[in-house]
Design an enzyme around this catalytic site. Sequence first.
Site, PDB file in Angstrom:
ATOM      1  N   GLY A  55       0.825  -1.197   0.000  1.00 32.18           N
ATOM      2  CA  GLY A  55       0.000   0.000   0.000  1.00 32.18           C
ATOM      3  C   GLY A  55       0.847   1.228   0.000  1.00 32.18           C
ATOM      4  O   GLY A  55       2.060   1.163  -0.166  1.00 32.18           O
ATOM      5  N   GLU A 126      11.314  -6.801  -0.875  1.00 35.81           N
ATOM      6  CA  GLU A 126      10.949  -8.195  -0.691  1.00 35.81           C
ATOM      7  C   GLU A 126       9.441  -8.318  -0.535  1.00 35.81           C
ATOM      8  O   GLU A 126       8.812  -7.474   0.097  1.00 35.81           O
ATOM      9  CB  GLU A 126      11.570  -8.717   0.595  1.00 35.81           C
TER      10      GLU A 126
END
Lengths: 243, 243
Positions: A55, A126
């Site tokens: 987000g 990641e």
Amino acid sequence: MRDGVGSGAPAGGPGREAPLTLVDVVIFAVRDERLHVLLVRRAEAPFAGRWALPGGFVDVARDADLEAAARRKLEEKTGVHSPYLEQLGSFGDARRDPRGWSATHVYFALLASAAVALQAGANAEEARWFAIAGERVREPLAFDHGRIVAAAVARLRAKTEYTALPVHLVPGEFTLAELQRVHEVILERKLDKSAFRTRALAADFLEATGRTRAGPNRPARLYRLKRGREVVFFPRTFYPKAD
Amino acid sequence: MRDGVGSGAPAGGPGREAPLTLVDVVIFAVRDERLHVLLVRRAEAPFAGRWALPGGFVDVARDADLEAAARRKLEEKTGVHSPYLEQLGSFGDARRDPRGWSATHVYFALLASAAVALQAGANAEEARWFAIAGERVREPLAFDHGRIVAAAVARLRAKTEYTALPVHLVPGEFTLAELQRVHEVILERKLDKSAFRTRALAADFLEATGRTRAGPNRPARLYRLKRGREVVFFPRTFYPKAD
DNA sequence: CGAATAGTGTCTATCAGACACTATTCG
DNA sequence: CGAATAGTGTCTGATAGACACTATTCG
């Protein structure tokens, strides 16, 4: 009192602070008979190094609306374009983000695990799948994301009780046993086979593809989701009717 | 990509526009056997003169969180401090507000009509109750508030099917017939008396006060909402259990 | 044939829904 | 007593849930 001159000038107005506006996505998938959510490791402060929901800030220039912003975040991480997406709600207060008063609009997405191929973030972030244990993930998350994940899991469970939502967690062609297994994984309890099948077929959201899945046993019929039946409530008597 | 330096600087960052952050409240009450919502007439642009939901900008200095902001708006209009309040969702896009990209966090409140005494706004705004016709109000509303009202009505109806939410629309002491009437008004259909009573009493959220309501007929027992049972789901078989 | 899973049938308890019936007050 | 509404009882159909049974494939 709505935006009265002296009491609620718009953001950017003279000397008035505006809340930060973000969008986060809780991305669900079932892998290895466990419910998982997709998290990314934050590269920068605040909470650098911690795992968080995909987000970020709404981009006024690129995002036509909140859902588009959520879709953009989702695509950046997964490359998936049109999964099931539903608004969960919003979370906003003075303290959840050290940068200031912030509010995030949270969506949750359901992916058919097969379709998932994680994208390397532009800045090599990641991304990893985390199993849900209870209502949460074991890791402590950035911001209030632990709480948000719990709310999303609760919502998914509640809806699994009386809707066919979990079809969206299953690949395009599937057997009834596979669908039942996904329901069981979400609800964390066994379901009765006969009742499940009756209910699923009566709800009229599946169609047989005509093909079968072979195995060391009687082959199982394959089904797919009927078009236009993306959101189905199980038929049940709701309320005393009269008139 | 979350708040990457080049892609998502916080609001107020260099040359980057941030969305406006608002809160709106859909305030419901039942009056004269009809479901109503409370609207206020806008005094200023945009949409000056139009009716709108009570709401406005989140005040970073005064509001601890989104719910507190909603509560503040509600109190300013009605003087009511702690009604039933639930988040409906958020609505945000580039076009709903001519002042810029905006997102509003919407709550809905249920008032027992008796408790309502409208407050004169500080700037003498008008406030009025509007009857719901279908899913909407007859008046064209400011912004996308017509759509928001429709969504709130839909949610209230859906929840009335399987929860006891409408108790919050009824004064502190009430008869079962009065409660049933409120359910009927919301659902816009008649309900069977016997089934309604069985269901309501079985759900165990009411307690008899011992008093009765007199009339030109057999007096009716009065009930009140049991403490701690503010949110009750009607008992119904949800799902095939096994194990 | 046996293992293994797919898929069906049967019985029961529960409850919504319909509707008729009884209960208790006022005038 | 009659009007009026409160409140209860009875019957029926639908279905969740339990569980046993049959079906079909592979090796």
